[in-house]
Design an enzyme around this catalytic site. Structure first.
Site, PDB file in Angstrom:
ATOM      1  N   GLY A  64      -7.060  -9.338   0.543  1.00 24.64           N
ATOM      2  CA  GLY A  64      -5.727  -9.551   1.100  1.00 24.64           C
ATOM      3  C   GLY A  64      -5.110 -10.896   0.792  1.00 24.64           C
ATOM      4  N   ARG A  72       0.825  -1.212   0.000  1.00 27.82           N
ATOM      5  CA  ARG A  72       0.000   0.000   0.000  1.00 27.82           C
ATOM      6  C   ARG A  72       0.861   1.265   0.000  1.00 27.82           C
ATOM      7  NH1 ARG A  72      -4.829  -2.169   4.014  1.00 27.82           N
ATOM      8  NH2 ARG A  72      -6.098  -3.051   2.347  1.00 27.82           N
ATOM      9  N   LYS A 106     -17.450 -16.473   4.975  1.00 34.91           N
ATOM     10  CA  LYS A 106     -18.872 -16.369   5.276  1.00 34.91           C
ATOM     11  C   LYS A 106     -19.685 -15.787   4.137  1.00 34.91           C
ATOM     12  CE  LYS A 106     -18.181 -15.785  10.266  1.00 34.91           C
ATOM     13  NZ  LYS A 106     -18.424 -14.896  11.433  1.00 34.91           N
ATOM     14  N   GLY A 116     -12.986  -3.965   0.612  1.00 35.46           N
ATOM     15  CA  GLY A 116     -14.429  -3.726   0.641  1.00 35.46           C
ATOM     16  C   GLY A 116     -14.883  -2.699  -0.372  1.00 35.46           C
TER      17      GLY A 116
END
Length: 385
Positions: free
Chosen positions: A343, A31, A192, A366
Site C-alpha cells: 500500500g 482497486r 517488522k 500479501g
C-alpha cells in the site's frame, strides 16, 4: 477465455474492491479501476455479471461502516452503466436481485465477510454462493492466498471456472521475480521482520541484491551490533535477522542495510529530526538517510529486474517519507522490469505520478509476497483442479 459462451449466463466475479473509505466516500479507487477490464469484457459478451468482494474485517457481523454500498455508484461511473446493489450476498434477497439482471448488466453484492462462513471456507456458505451463478471468475489476486469460500470453496460446486484478467496479469508479472533476468534487486521495507520473515528467508538467497529499509532494518542493524538508539527493534527476531544475512552471504548475494538515518526523538508531525550515521541513545530511526537512498538508487540503475514492497520510513509523516519517495523515483528511472506492491509503496508511486513508468503495479499485498516466495496460492490452485 472468460468471455467465451457466457451470453445470458450468471457469472460470479470475485473481485477485490477492498477500498479505503472515509465518511462513506472512497479515498482511493485503484482497486475498483483494476477490476474494470474483466467486468467490461464479460458485460460486452452479454453475461449477467455478479460482482462480489469483501471490505475490511467485519468478522462475520453486519457492520454498516463495512458496507460495499458506497462502491456501487463509483463502479457504475467507471463502467459507464448502471450497477445495482444487492443487500446480501447469498439467499433469496441476492437471488431475486440477480434474477432481475439482463444480459450485459451487473450487480454488486453486499460484503462477503458479513458472513463468518466466508473466511471459514464453510461448505454451506460456498454452496450458497455457487447457487447464484452458472460460472465463476476469480479476479481478486489480493485474496488469492486465502482459502475462503469465495476464492476456493465455491469452485467445488461449479464446473465453469476461470481466472480474470487482473489475476492473470498479476501472475504473469510476478513470475518475472521468481524467474528473473539478472541482476535481480529486491527492496523490502516495513515495520517488522516478523511480518516479512518468510519472504526475507526466500529472497535472501534468490535476489542478487536485497536492500532493506523501514523499521525492520533496525533489527538487522542490532543483529550486527550497531547502535539503534530507541528505534523499533524486535529482540526475538535478532537471530532470524542473522540467519537471513548468513543465507545471503552463503549464496553469494548482497544484503544492504542503511548506512545513514533520519532520526527523531518522537514520531509526530513537526518533530525535530536530523541525519546521522550512527543512531544516538534516545533517538529513533524514522527513515533511511540520503546517502542510503542514493546507494539503493544506484542499485536500481544496475538491475534488470526490480521488486519493491514496503516503505523506507514512517511514510505517513511527510518529513519522514523522503526515503520512500527517492526509492519510488529510482524504481521509475530504472530500465529494469519493475514490479511494485504494498500500500505505501503504491501510494508513493501514485503521489509522484510515476505509475506509467513502472512495469507492473501489484494490488496483491500479501498474495504478491507469497507468490514470489514460490508458495501455492489457494485461490489459484482452486482454478487448476
Amino acid at each position: 477465455m472468460i468471455a467465451r459462451g457466457v451470453r445470458d449466463k450468471r457469472v460470479f466475479v470475485r473481485a477485490d474492491l477492498n477500498v479505503p473509505l472515509r465518511g462513506g466516500a472512497i479515498t482511493d479507487d485503484t482497486r475498483v479501476r483494476a477490476s474494470l477490464p474483466t467486468l467490461q469484457r464479460l458485460m460486452r459478451a452479454g453475461a449477467r455479471v455478479i460482482v462480489a468482494s469483501h471490505l475490511g474485517r467485519p468478522k462475520g457481523q453486519r457492520k454498516p461502516e463495512y458496507s460495499l454500498r458506497p462502491v456501487a455508484p463509483r463502479l457504475a461511473e467507471l463502467l459507464g452503466t448502471g450497477v445495482s446493489f444487492g443487500e446480501d450476498c447469498i439467499g433469496p434477497v441476492a437471488a431475486r436481485a440477480i434474477a432481475e439482471l439482463g444480459p450485459g448488466q451487473a450487480i454488486l453484492l453486499e460484503n462477503l465477510r458479513f458472513h463468518a462462513g466466508e473466511e471459514d471456507d464453510d461448505p454451506d456458505f460456498a454452496k450458497a454462493l455457487a447457487e447464484l451463478a452458472d460460472c465463476y471468475v476469480n479476479d481478486a489476486f489480493g485474496t488469492a492466498h486465502r482459502a475462503h469460500a469465495s476464492t476456493a470453496g465455491i469452485t467445488r460446486h461449479l464446473d465453469c471456472v476461470a481466472a480474470g484478467e487482473l489475476l492473470e496479469s498479476e501472475l504473469e508479472h510476478l513470475r518475472v521475480v521468481r524467474e528473473p533476468v539478472r541482476p535481480l534487486l529486491v527492496i523490502l521495507g516495513g515495520a517488522k521482520v516478523s511480518d516479512k520473515l518468510a519472504v526475507l528467508e526466500a529472497l535472501a538467497p534468490h535476489a542478487d541484491v536485497l536492500a532493506i529499509g523501514g523499521a525492520m532494518a533496525y533489527t538487522f542493524l542490532a543483529a550486527r551490533g550497531e547502535p539503534v538508539g530507541a528505534s523499533l527493534v524486535e529482540p526475538d527476531r535478532i537471530e532470524d535477522a542473522r540467519r537471513v544475512a548468513l543465507a545471503a552471504e552463503k549464496s553469494g548475494r548482497r544484503l544492504l542495510l542503511p548506512t545513514d538515518h533520519v532520526v527523531a526523538e518522537k514520531i509526530a508531525d513537526g518533530a525535530a529530526s536530523r541525519v546521522v550515521s550512527a543512531i544516538p541513545d534516545g533517538w529513533m530511526g524514522v527513515d533511511i538517510g540520503p546517502e542510503t537512498a542514493k546507494r539503493y538508487a544506484a542499485e536500481a540503475q544496475q538491475a534488470r529486474t526490480l521488486f519493491w514492497n514496503g516503505p523506507m520510513g514512517v511514510f505517513e509523516i511527510a518529513a519522514f517519507a523522503r526515503g520512500t519517495a527517492e526509492v519510488a523515483r529510482a524504481a521509475a528511472a530504472s530500465a529494469a522490469t519493475s514490479v511494485v506492491g504494498g500500500g505505501d509503496s503504491l501510494a508513493a508511486i501514485n503521489q509522484l505520478g510515476l505509475g506509467d513508468r513502472i512495469t507492473h503495479l501489484s494490488t496483491g499485498g500479501g498474495a504478491s509476497l507469497e507468490y514470489v516466495q514460490g508458495l501455492e496460492l489457494p485461490g489459484v490452485a482452486a482454478l487448476e483442479r
